[in-house]
Motif scaffolding. Structure first.
Motif, PDB file in Angstrom:
ATOM      1  N   PHE A 264       0.817  -1.223   0.000  1.00 55.69           N
ATOM      2  CA  PHE A 264       0.000   0.000   0.000  1.00 55.69           C
ATOM      3  C   PHE A 264       0.852   1.276   0.000  1.00 55.69           C
ATOM      4  CE2 PHE A 264      -2.961  -3.233   1.623  1.00 55.69           C
ATOM      5  CZ  PHE A 264      -4.021  -3.032   0.742  1.00 55.69           C
ATOM      6  N   ASP A 265       2.165   1.118  -0.204  1.00 57.15           N
ATOM      7  CA  ASP A 265       3.085   2.255  -0.228  1.00 57.15           C
ATOM      8  C   ASP A 265       3.480   2.548  -1.691  1.00 57.15           C
ATOM      9  OD1 ASP A 265       4.796   4.199   0.612  1.00 57.15           O
ATOM     10  OD2 ASP A 265       6.161   2.862   1.692  1.00 57.15           O
ATOM     11  N   ILE A 266       4.174   3.658  -1.881  1.00 53.70           N
ATOM     12  CA  ILE A 266       4.664   3.970  -3.236  1.00 53.70           C
ATOM     13  C   ILE A 266       5.874   3.086  -3.527  1.00 53.70           C
ATOM     14  CG2 ILE A 266       5.754   5.778  -4.648  1.00 53.70           C
ATOM     15  CD1 ILE A 266       4.201   7.820  -2.926  1.00 53.70           C
ATOM     16  N   SER A 267       5.943   2.539  -4.754  1.00 47.99           N
ATOM     17  CA  SER A 267       7.143   1.805  -5.134  1.00 47.99           C
ATOM     18  C   SER A 267       7.855   2.622  -6.213  1.00 47.99           C
ATOM     19  CB  SER A 267       6.781   0.422  -5.674  1.00 47.99           C
ATOM     20  OG  SER A 267       7.938  -0.171  -6.216  1.00 47.99           O
ATOM     21  N   HIS A 268       8.810   3.471  -5.752  1.00 48.22           N
ATOM     22  CA  HIS A 268       9.487   4.381  -6.693  1.00 48.22           C
ATOM     23  C   HIS A 268      10.193   3.604  -7.799  1.00 48.22           C
ATOM     24  CE1 HIS A 268       8.586   7.966  -4.471  1.00 48.22           C
ATOM     25  NE2 HIS A 268       8.982   7.380  -3.362  1.00 48.22           N
ATOM     26  N   GLU A 269      10.847   2.520  -7.413  1.00 47.22           N
ATOM     27  CA  GLU A 269      11.627   1.728  -8.373  1.00 47.22           C
ATOM     28  C   GLU A 269      10.725   1.192  -9.496  1.00 47.22           C
ATOM     29  OE1 GLU A 269      15.407  -0.913  -6.964  1.00 47.22           O
ATOM     30  OE2 GLU A 269      13.417  -1.697  -6.642  1.00 47.22           O
ATOM     31  N   LEU A 270       9.606   0.589  -9.068  1.00 49.57           N
ATOM     32  CA  LEU A 270       8.672   0.013 -10.038  1.00 49.57           C
ATOM     33  C   LEU A 270       8.083   1.116 -10.923  1.00 49.57           C
ATOM     34  CD1 LEU A 270       6.895  -2.400 -11.060  1.00 49.57           C
ATOM     35  CD2 LEU A 270       5.267  -1.798  -9.256  1.00 49.57           C
ATOM     36  N   GLU A 271       7.689   2.235 -10.286  1.00 49.86           N
ATOM     37  CA  GLU A 271       7.054   3.307 -11.059  1.00 49.86           C
ATOM     38  C   GLU A 271       8.020   3.903 -12.078  1.00 49.86           C
ATOM     39  OE1 GLU A 271       4.900   6.056  -8.563  1.00 49.86           O
ATOM     40  OE2 GLU A 271       3.763   4.415  -7.644  1.00 49.86           O
ATOM     41  N   THR A 272       9.288   4.088 -11.694  1.00 48.78           N
ATOM     42  CA  THR A 272      10.277   4.625 -12.640  1.00 48.78           C
ATOM     43  C   THR A 272      10.441   3.652 -13.807  1.00 48.78           C
ATOM     44  OG1 THR A 272      11.394   5.509 -10.718  1.00 48.78           O
ATOM     45  CG2 THR A 272      12.603   5.628 -12.784  1.00 48.78           C
ATOM     46  N   ALA A 273      10.528   2.366 -13.504  1.00 46.09           N
ATOM     47  CA  ALA A 273      10.719   1.361 -14.563  1.00 46.09           C
ATOM     48  C   ALA A 273       9.519   1.358 -15.512  1.00 46.09           C
ATOM     49  CB  ALA A 273      10.909  -0.010 -13.941  1.00 46.09           C
ATOM     50  N   LEU A 274       8.314   1.429 -14.962  1.00 47.43           N
ATOM     51  CA  LEU A 274       7.112   1.406 -15.819  1.00 47.43           C
ATOM     52  C   LEU A 274       7.034   2.667 -16.669  1.00 47.43           C
ATOM     53  CD1 LEU A 274       4.474  -0.007 -13.260  1.00 47.43           C
ATOM     54  CD2 LEU A 274       5.462  -1.226 -15.198  1.00 47.43           C
ATOM     55  N   GLU A 275       7.428   3.800 -16.051  1.00 53.84           N
ATOM     56  CA  GLU A 275       7.400   5.080 -16.770  1.00 53.84           C
ATOM     57  C   GLU A 275       8.356   5.024 -17.963  1.00 53.84           C
ATOM     58  OE1 GLU A 275       7.904   8.195 -13.922  1.00 53.84           O
ATOM     59  OE2 GLU A 275       6.542   9.505 -15.016  1.00 53.84           O
ATOM     60  N   LYS A 276       9.577   4.518 -17.730  1.00 51.03           N
ATOM     61  CA  LYS A 276      10.601   4.405 -18.779  1.00 51.03           C
ATOM     62  C   LYS A 276      10.105   3.543 -19.929  1.00 51.03           C
ATOM     63  CE  LYS A 276      15.064   5.035 -16.564  1.00 51.03           C
ATOM     64  NZ  LYS A 276      15.946   4.246 -15.707  1.00 51.03           N
ATOM     65  N   ARG A 277       9.370   2.491 -19.590  1.00 49.54           N
ATOM     66  CA  ARG A 277       8.895   1.546 -20.613  1.00 49.54           C
ATOM     67  C   ARG A 277       7.586   2.000 -21.241  1.00 49.54           C
ATOM     68  NH1 ARG A 277       9.882  -4.030 -17.267  1.00 49.54           N
ATOM     69  NH2 ARG A 277      12.031  -3.576 -16.726  1.00 49.54           N
ATOM     70  N   GLY A 278       7.056   3.148 -20.803  1.00 52.02           N
ATOM     71  CA  GLY A 278       5.819   3.688 -21.377  1.00 52.02           C
ATOM     72  C   GLY A 278       4.592   2.856 -21.006  1.00 52.02           C
ATOM     73  N   LYS A 279       4.666   2.107 -19.929  1.00 57.16           N
ATOM     74  CA  LYS A 279       3.519   1.272 -19.513  1.00 57.16           C
ATOM     75  C   LYS A 279       2.590   2.120 -18.637  1.00 57.16           C
ATOM     76  CE  LYS A 279       5.449  -2.925 -20.597  1.00 57.16           C
ATOM     77  NZ  LYS A 279       4.910  -3.933 -21.435  1.00 57.16           N
ATOM     78  N   THR A 280       1.862   3.020 -19.262  1.00 63.24           N
ATOM     79  CA  THR A 280       1.064   3.972 -18.488  1.00 63.24           C
ATOM     80  C   THR A 280      -0.063   3.316 -17.687  1.00 63.24           C
ATOM     81  OG1 THR A 280       0.481   4.561 -20.725  1.00 63.24           O
ATOM     82  CG2 THR A 280       1.092   6.374 -19.306  1.00 63.24           C
ATOM     83  N   GLU A 281      -0.699   2.311 -18.281  1.00 61.04           N
ATOM     84  CA  GLU A 281      -1.821   1.692 -17.556  1.00 61.04           C
ATOM     85  C   GLU A 281      -1.360   1.029 -16.263  1.00 61.04           C
ATOM     86  OE1 GLU A 281      -4.700  -1.006 -19.370  1.00 61.04           O
ATOM     87  OE2 GLU A 281      -4.700   0.377 -21.086  1.00 61.04           O
ATOM     88  N   LEU A 282      -0.237   0.301 -16.369  1.00 62.84           N
ATOM     89  CA  LEU A 282       0.290  -0.385 -15.177  1.00 62.84           C
ATOM     90  C   LEU A 282       0.797   0.626 -14.150  1.00 62.84           C
ATOM     91  CD1 LEU A 282       2.135  -3.439 -16.765  1.00 62.84           C
ATOM     92  CD2 LEU A 282      -0.011  -3.428 -15.508  1.00 62.84           C
ATOM     93  N   LEU A 283       1.356   1.734 -14.658  1.00 59.13           N
ATOM     94  CA  LEU A 283       1.838   2.799 -13.774  1.00 59.13           C
ATOM     95  C   LEU A 283       0.662   3.374 -12.985  1.00 59.13           C
ATOM     96  CD1 LEU A 283       4.204   4.635 -12.938  1.00 59.13           C
ATOM     97  CD2 LEU A 283       3.609   6.123 -14.846  1.00 59.13           C
ATOM     98  N   GLU A 284      -0.432   3.639 -13.682  1.00 58.51           N
ATOM     99  CA  GLU A 284      -1.640   4.162 -13.018  1.00 58.51           C
ATOM    100  C   GLU A 284      -2.147   3.179 -11.971  1.00 58.51           C
ATOM    101  OE1 GLU A 284      -2.845   7.150 -13.073  1.00 58.51           O
ATOM    102  OE2 GLU A 284      -1.119   7.499 -14.388  1.00 58.51           O
ATOM    103  N   LEU A 285      -2.110   1.880 -12.331  1.00 60.11           N
ATOM    104  CA  LEU A 285      -2.592   0.841 -11.415  1.00 60.11           C
ATOM    105  C   LEU A 285      -1.756   0.845 -10.127  1.00 60.11           C
ATOM    106  CD1 LEU A 285      -4.503  -1.657 -11.114  1.00 60.11           C
ATOM    107  CD2 LEU A 285      -2.612  -3.029 -11.944  1.00 60.11           C
ATOM    108  N   SER A 286      -0.442   0.894 -10.288  1.00 61.72           N
ATOM    109  CA  SER A 286       0.445   0.882  -9.126  1.00 61.72           C
ATOM    110  C   SER A 286       0.198   2.125  -8.264  1.00 61.72           C
ATOM    111  CB  SER A 286       1.898   0.828  -9.593  1.00 61.72           C
ATOM    112  OG  SER A 286       2.748   0.976  -8.497  1.00 61.72           O
TER     113      SER A 286
END
Ligand code: UTP
Length: 290
Positions: free
Chosen positions: A68-90
């Motif tokens: 339930f916390d922010i995962s900076h590492e995961l969010e940066t990786a998803l952002e770099k890969r352009g995975k916007t839907e998964l980024l929003e989900l996280s």
């Protein structure tokens, strides 16, 4: 009139029925399809209008806090890969809610786990959601219970009719349905895990409660039962001596996802309801030689 705003999620148990999966992974983080079971409970609490959530955790349960916390590492990786839907989900999970965590240092039972939240709950009625009871309902189960609480201003225990010997795994209500609303049961007493022939009714207590704060005083003064555990139902029996307590037969389907068979049933039913997975999964099931 008192409002229910706080919800306790006891999540400090060992989850032994799910070993070896739960040796390292908290039972509450096991997923039904792709969502950890505790998230179903958190979403239910929010949909019921409660915004102060308290999770009772223990050693080895930090995955719940991380989820339930922010995962900076995961969010940066998803952002770099352009995975916007998964980024929003996280992000939607970490933005969902602010949760307080209290440690239960030893698994001394459900009553003891609830008692750990005494200072955070203070003098208010509150709810308890057991994360391993996943409920699929047209109106979230806790919302249905809060609507009843607003009428009766007393403790409410969610119940479900259980047929046959399976009743012996539950606390069972002794009481009468109200004429004005047969879903509401005026509770006279409760029997913990009765033999089928001794069960006072088919109304089993399941993992949703609304309780008045008087329960804390009762839990503090309870003598521990078998295995040194403080049972929540023993505390509720104490409540019955001075306050009214109601059962509520909720509308919806409950899955015991803390049990292997219940988890399998939840997985099949939730997967079949999904727009993306339902059609191919149904085709797969149809092809099975059962
Ligand atoms: P369960 O009895 O279903 O959970 O308690 P458990 O003990 O973890 O599971 P098994 O029976 O060994 O497989 C219902 C809920 O209460 C929490 C559990 O984490 C679970 O969510 N609980 C139970 C506590 O928080 N503390 C306790 O001391 C006991």
């Amino acid at each position: 009139m008192k409002k229910v705003r706080k919800v306790i999620f006891p999540a400090a148990g060992f989850g032994t029925r799910f070993l070896p999966a739960t040796k390292v992974i908290p039972k509450e983080m096991l997923a039904v399809v792709d969502k950890p079971i505790i998230q179903y409970g958190v979403e239910e609490a929010l949909a019921a209008g409660c915004d102060q959530l308290i999770v009772i955790t223990a050693h080895g349960k930090s995955a719940i806090e991380d989820h339930f916390d922010i995962s900076h590492e995961l969010e940066t990786a998803l952002e770099k890969r352009g995975k916007t839907e998964l980024l929003e989900l996280s992000r939607s999970i970490s933005n969902m809610v602010q949760i307080s965590y209290v440690r239960q240092k030893e698994a001394k039972g459900l009553g003891h786990a609830v008692l750990m939240a005494k200072d955070l709950v203070d003098d208010e009625p509150f709810a308890v959601i057991l994360p391993d009871d996943v409920i699929d309902a047209p109106v979230p189960c806790l919302k249905q219970m809060i609507d009843v609480f607003e009428q009766v201003q007393s403790s409410i225990l969610a119940t479900q009719e259980v047929e046959g010997p399976a009743i012996s795994s539950y606390g069972v209500l002794d009481g009468d349905p109200l004429v004005s609303n047969p879903r509401i049961i005026a509770v006279r007493g409760m029997v913990e895990k009765p033999k089928l022939e001794d069960a006072p009714s088919k109304n089993a207590i399941i993992g949703r409660y609304i309780l008045t704060p008087k329960i804390f005083e009762l839990l503090e003064n309870l003598t521990p039962g078998a295995g040194g555990e403080l049972q929540l139902t023993d505390g509720i029996k104490g409540l019955l001596k001075t306050e009214k307590v109601y059962g509520y037969s909720f509308e919806g389907t409950r899955y015991d996802a803390g049990d292997k068979l219940g988890m399998l049933m939840a997985t099949v039913d939730f997967a079949l309801k999904r727009k993306d997975l339902g059609p191919p999964f149904r085709e797969y099931l149809k092809g099975l030689k059962l």
